[in-house]
Design a protein around this motif. Structure first.
Motif, PDB file in Angstrom:
ATOM      1  N   GLN A 158       0.821  -1.216   0.000  1.00  0.00           N
ATOM      2  CA  GLN A 158       0.000   0.000   0.000  1.00  0.00           C
ATOM      3  C   GLN A 158       0.850   1.259   0.000  1.00  0.00           C
ATOM      4  O   GLN A 158       0.559   2.225  -0.716  1.00  0.00           O
ATOM      5  CB  GLN A 158      -0.935   0.002   1.209  1.00  0.00           C
ATOM      6  CG  GLN A 158      -2.142  -0.919   1.015  1.00  0.00           C
ATOM      7  CD  GLN A 158      -3.002  -1.008   2.262  1.00  0.00           C
ATOM      8  OE1 GLN A 158      -3.042  -0.060   3.062  1.00  0.00           O
ATOM      9  NE2 GLN A 158      -3.666  -2.137   2.451  1.00  0.00           N
ATOM     10  N   ARG A 159       1.911   1.222   0.781  1.00  0.00           N
ATOM     11  CA  ARG A 159       2.785   2.405   0.817  1.00  0.00           C
ATOM     12  C   ARG A 159       3.474   2.590  -0.523  1.00  0.00           C
ATOM     13  O   ARG A 159       3.653   3.717  -0.997  1.00  0.00           O
ATOM     14  CB  ARG A 159       3.803   2.286   1.949  1.00  0.00           C
ATOM     15  CG  ARG A 159       3.128   2.520   3.315  1.00  0.00           C
ATOM     16  CD  ARG A 159       4.095   2.446   4.482  1.00  0.00           C
ATOM     17  NE  ARG A 159       5.301   3.167   4.248  1.00  0.00           N
ATOM     18  CZ  ARG A 159       6.533   2.674   4.387  1.00  0.00           C
ATOM     19  NH1 ARG A 159       6.677   1.416   4.781  1.00  0.00           N
ATOM     20  NH2 ARG A 159       7.581   3.404   4.134  1.00  0.00           N
ATOM     21  N   GLY A 160       3.841   1.501  -1.166  1.00  0.00           N
ATOM     22  CA  GLY A 160       4.471   1.581  -2.491  1.00  0.00           C
ATOM     23  C   GLY A 160       3.522   2.137  -3.531  1.00  0.00           C
ATOM     24  O   GLY A 160       3.925   2.936  -4.394  1.00  0.00           O
ATOM     25  N   VAL A 161       2.279   1.741  -3.465  1.00  0.00           N
ATOM     26  CA  VAL A 161       1.283   2.240  -4.413  1.00  0.00           C
ATOM     27  C   VAL A 161       1.094   3.743  -4.209  1.00  0.00           C
ATOM     28  O   VAL A 161       1.089   4.516  -5.179  1.00  0.00           O
ATOM     29  CB  VAL A 161      -0.065   1.504  -4.224  1.00  0.00           C
ATOM     30  CG1 VAL A 161      -1.166   2.174  -5.027  1.00  0.00           C
ATOM     31  CG2 VAL A 161       0.071   0.037  -4.635  1.00  0.00           C
ATOM     32  N   LYS A 162       0.989   4.148  -2.946  1.00  0.00           N
ATOM     33  CA  LYS A 162       0.769   5.569  -2.635  1.00  0.00           C
ATOM     34  C   LYS A 162       1.907   6.434  -3.185  1.00  0.00           C
ATOM     35  O   LYS A 162       1.702   7.540  -3.661  1.00  0.00           O
ATOM     36  CB  LYS A 162       0.658   5.734  -1.117  1.00  0.00           C
ATOM     37  CG  LYS A 162      -0.202   6.923  -0.702  1.00  0.00           C
ATOM     38  CD  LYS A 162      -0.506   6.889   0.784  1.00  0.00           C
ATOM     39  CE  LYS A 162      -1.602   5.905   1.132  1.00  0.00           C
ATOM     40  NZ  LYS A 162      -1.840   5.769   2.599  1.00  0.00           N
TER      41      LYS A 162
END
Lengths: 224, 224
Positions: free
Chosen positions: B154-158
Motif C-alpha cells: 500500500q505504501r508503495g502504491v501511494k
DNA sequence: CCGCTAAGTAACTAGACGGTTACTATTGAG
DNA sequence: CTCAATAGTAACCGTCTAGTTACTTAGCGG
C-alpha cells in the motif's frame, strides 16, 4: 474333442486370464508410480504395489530387480513424459510473447495435471538426486528444452520485445518454480492462508499471475 | 564423610552426568529434526533419533508420546522459527522498494540457511498437511506476515512505486516459490542442467535474479 | 507335439522397526 | 530424612516388510 486345444493367443489376451508380459510390466510400473508418489520411496510398500497392480509380488522382482530398480524405472518414465510433452510444444512457430505465454501456461497446466511429477521430484531431491545421477537416459532429454527457450529469447530480443542478457536456465527455473511451489505446497499453504488454493478458479488466477510475472520480467526497461 | 552427599545441581548439570529434562528434550527435538528432514517421516528411524540425541529410546516416548507426536513437535518448532524471524524484519521502517528487496533477500537467505525447513514442507505436503491441519499453534503465526506485506504494498502504491491491485498472498507465494523451487530441487536441477547450482556465487546470482523478477512485476506500467 | 524358457504363484524368512515392560536412580517438597 | 513423582536404562516383543525359495504352468521354436 475340438475344445481340448488351448484358446488362441488373441482370445486369451482378450479374456485377460493368461500371461502378458507387457501388460504385467506396465501394470506394475503404473501401480508403483501411484504408490511411490503418494507415500514416498520409503513410505511405499512393495506388497501394496503388487496388490494395486493385481500381480504377484514375485513379478515385481522378476521385471525390476528390487524396489530401487522399480523406483528408477518410475523416475525415468516420469521425467521422460514431461520432457517429451515440452518438445511437442513447437514454440518457435509463434511470436516470442505468445510463445512464452504458451510455455508458461503449459508448464503450469502440466503441474496441475501431473501431481505425481511434483511428488517424485520432492522424493528424489530428498535423496540428493542419488538415483538420477546414476541414470544415463534422463540427462540428454533436457538440452532441447533450454535450446528452445534460448531461441525464443533471442527472437524476442531481436524484435525489441524482451530484455537482453536473460539466462535461459535461470528463467526456466523461475517459470517452473512459480507454479511448482504453489502446487506442491498447496496443502500447507491453504491451511496457513485460510484459502482453498486447489479451487479451479484459484488455479486459473495463479496461471495468469505467473504469466504476468514472467512477462514483466522479460520486458525491456523504458530507457533502452 | 563430606563427599557422601550428592554433588550440587549446578555441578551435576555442568558435568552432564545427571538428569536434565530440558536438555534431554531439546536434544531429542534437534536430533529428530535432523533425521526427519534428512529422510522424511517414514524414512526416519526412531532408534537413529535416540542414538543421535545420545539418549535412551524410551525418553523419546516419555517426552513426545510417539513418532507422530515427535514429528508434530518438529513441525511446530520449525514453522515457528521462520515466522518469528520474519516478524523481526521490521520492513515498515524502510521505503517500499528497499523493504521489498529486504524481504525477498531475507526469504532467499533463510532457505539457504535452513534446508531442513524445505524438506519438512515437502514431507508435510506429501501427507496432504494432515498434521498441520490438526495443529492449533501454527496458524496464528501467519497473519503478521501477510499484514506486513500488505502495508508495504500500500505504501508503495501511494508513492507511485508499485502497481495497484497486487494480492499479498499471491506475491508471497511467488517470492517464496522463486527461491524454494531452486533450493529444494537443486540436486536434480544441477544434474539436468549440468551446472552446480549450490555454488555460493551461483546462489548470489539467483538471489539477485529473484529480486529483479519481483521488482519488475511490482513496477507500474508506463501508461499509468 | 515335445521340450525348453519365460511367466506366474504361494508360502516363507531374516531382519528391521515402533513401541513396551519391568526396573533403577535422581530430584525436590515437606 | 523420607517419600512420591519424575528421569532414565536395558532388554524385550509382535508386527511389518523387502526379498527368496521351491514349485507350477503357459507359450513358442523345432
Amino acid at each position: 474333442m475340438e475344445g481340448s486345444t488351448p484358446k488362441s493367443r488373441a482370445a486369451l489376451r482378450a479374456s485377460g486370464v493368461t500371461r502378458d508380459p507387457e501388460r504385467t510390466r506396465a501394470a506394475i510400473l503404473r501401480a508403483a508410480t501411484e504408490e511411490i508418489t503418494a507415500k514416498g520411496l520409503t513410505g511405499a510398500r512393495v506388497d501394496a504395489i503388487a496388490e494395486r497392480a493385481g500381480v504377484n509380488k514375485r513379478m515385481l522382482y522378476h521385471y525390476f530387480g528390487d524396489k530401487q530398480g522399480l523406483y528408477v524405472a518410475v523416475l525415468e518414465e516420469t521425467y521422460s513424459a514431461i520432457r517429451h510433452a515440452e518438445i511437442g510444444l513447437n514454440l518457435t512457430e509463434l511470436d516470442p510473447a505468445a510463445g512464452m505465454r504458451k510455455l508458461v501456461l503449459f508448464t503450469w497446466q502440466y503441474f496441475i495435471d501431473h501431481p505425481e511429477f511434483l511428488s517424485l521430484l520432492a522424493t528424489e531431491n530428498m535423496n540428493r538426486a542419488a538415483y538420477l545421477k546414476k541414470s544415463q537416459s534422463i540427462r540428454p532429454l533436457h538440452q532441447p528444452l533450454t535450446g528452445m527457450i534460448d531461441v525464443l529469447l533471442q527472437r524476442g530480443v531481436k524484435q525489441g520485445l524482451f530484455r537482453k542478457g536473460v539466462d535461459p536456465v535461470e528463467l526456466y527455473i523461475s517459470i517452473a518454480g512459480l507454479g511448482f511451489f504453489y502446487m506442491q505446497n498447496r496443502h500447507t499453504l491453504s491451511v496457513i492462508f485460510g484459502e482453498d488454493l486447489s479451487a479451479p478458479k484459484r488455479l486459473d488466477k495463479r496461471g495468469e499471475h505467473i504469466v504476468e510475472v514472467v512477462l514483466a520480467y522479460l520486458k525491456p526497461s523504458e530507457n533502452k
